[in-house]
Write an enzyme that holds these catalytic residues in place. Structure first.
Site, short mmCIF file in Angstrom:
data_model
loop_
_atom_site.label_atom_id
_atom_site.label_comp_id
_atom_site.label_asym_id
_atom_site.label_seq_id
_atom_site.Cartn_x
_atom_site.Cartn_y
_atom_site.Cartn_z
N LYS A 97 0.75 -1.05 -0.02
CA LYS A 97 0.07 0.03 0.10
C LYS A 97 0.78 1.20 0.10
O LYS A 97 0.63 2.25 -0.87
CB LYS A 97 -0.94 -0.12 1.16
CG LYS A 97 -2.08 -1.07 1.05
CD LYS A 97 -2.73 -1.42 2.34
CE LYS A 97 -3.73 -2.52 2.20
NZ LYS A 97 -4.60 -2.95 3.17
N GLN A 106 -4.77 -1.66 9.43
CA GLN A 106 -4.50 -3.08 8.69
C GLN A 106 -5.11 -4.12 9.72
O GLN A 106 -5.00 -4.06 10.87
CB GLN A 106 -3.12 -3.37 8.45
CG GLN A 106 -3.05 -4.45 7.55
CD GLN A 106 -3.38 -4.57 6.12
OE1 GLN A 106 -3.29 -3.54 5.39
NE2 GLN A 106 -4.06 -5.64 5.86
N ASP A 127 -11.00 2.48 3.31
CA ASP A 127 -11.46 0.85 3.24
C ASP A 127 -12.76 0.90 3.08
O ASP A 127 -13.45 -0.36 2.52
CB ASP A 127 -10.95 0.17 4.41
CG ASP A 127 -9.61 -0.53 4.30
OD1 ASP A 127 -9.24 -0.86 3.13
OD2 ASP A 127 -9.11 -0.89 5.37
#
Ligand code: NDP
Length: 284
Positions: free
Chosen positions: A51, A95, A118
């Site tokens: 990422k 995460q 997200d």
């Protein structure tokens, strides 16, 4: 046709990179993604690395915050609050999975809806199901881009999604429904999964079990999207679909690795730009 997520994501990232000078000119800076990594889970470390790397490729800034696995929930929530309040941070991502003892839903709830790159925040999930503008979760958004890439008209087609998780199965089923497919969601209690899958013009496998989908379960010519990431006995990554057999039957299929994975990261970049633009417009 092999739908290469590696190639498609490289193309899309190049398009995003090309937008950066204009964004910087217009708003005085480029978008910034903050990623929090808790603990030392090797898979999480690798995803986070991907990422951060993608931010570099696109020309955005990133902030990597690593926290010890022993961090308390309160400390993590305080860090999220700090990033929510930071004017120069546009996206906040924690995460997953988190170490035992930290309530994941509490953490997701704590991320500001405006920075929820997200698309996991309950407000964004609700908006998705209410057909309101929202940040789409990255993997389903990437899957739809890959299906689009095949040129298949989704409208009126039979789509089967195997898996009903909140992050992949359910949202991708909703996006297929929005694209006017006739959607079936299969799961571990589905009877005669093979027969259900054989009906599919578009088959999305999001199970997490190597080769749970075999060639005999695929309708000839179908579009097959393999979301699964499974570490095989050979130490390599494998999808949920038995690729060698399926590629002979499918009309189009995504490989693992190099399929849905890179597209997920690419859509994270796209979501960060979306959040940035929205914040800049709202905040002036
Ligand atoms: P979950 O474990 O949350 O969900 C798996 C789903 O598969 C469940 O709905 C489960 O059914 C169903 N299932 C399990 N076994 C079977 C079976 N034998 N037959 C039919 N259905 C079954 O997984 P996720 O959705 O989070 O992830 C799925 C896979 O995708 C994983 O391999 C994950 O690593 C990968 N993934 C990849 C991403 C990428 O970017 N490439 C991103 C996200 C995930 P039930 O609900 O009944 O238990």
């Amino acid at each position: 046709m092999i739908i290469s997520g590696t190639e498609l994501s490289a193309r899309l990232k190049a398009e995003m990179a090309a937008q950066m000078p204009q964004l910087e000119k217009e708003y005085g800076r480029v978008p910034c993604l903050a990623v929090i990594l808790v603990g030392e889970n090797p898979a999480s470390q690798s995803y986070v690395k991907g990422k951060i790397k993608a931010c570099e490729v696109v020309g955005m800034t990133s902030l990597l915050i690593t926290m010890d696995a022993s961090v308390s929930e309160a400390e993590l929530l305080a860090k999220i609050a700090e990033l929510n309040a930071a004017p120069d941070v546009d996206g906040v991502l924690v995460q997953l999975p988190l170490p035992a003892g930290i309530d994941e839903s509490k953490v997701i709830d704590a991320i500001s809806v405006e920075k929820d790159v997200d698309g996991f925040h309950p407000s964004n999930v609700a908006k998705l199901w209410l057909n309101e503008p929202c940040i789409l979760p990255c993997t389903p958004k990437g899957i739809m881009k890959m299906i689009e890439e095949t040129g298949i008209q989704v409208k009126g087609k039979k789509a089967v999604v195997v898996g009903r998780s909140n992050i992949v199965g359910k949202p991708v089923a909703k996006l297929l429904l929005d694209a006017n497919a006739t959607v079936t969601i299969a799961h571990s209690r589905t009877e005669d999964l093979a027969a259900v899958c054989r009906e599919a013009d578009i088959l999305v496998a999001a199970v997490g079990k190597e080769a749970v989908i075999t060639a005999d379960m695929i309708k000839p010519g179908a579009v097959v999207i393999d979301v699964g990431v499974n570490r095989g006995a050979d130490g390599k990554l494998h999808g949920d679909v038995d690729f060698a057999g399926a590629v002979e039957v499918a009309g189009a299929i995504t490989p693992v690795p190099g399929g849905v994975g890179p597209m997920t990261i690419c859509m994270l970049m796209s979501n960060t730009i979306e959040c940035f633009k929205k914040r800049m417009t709202v905040n002036g």
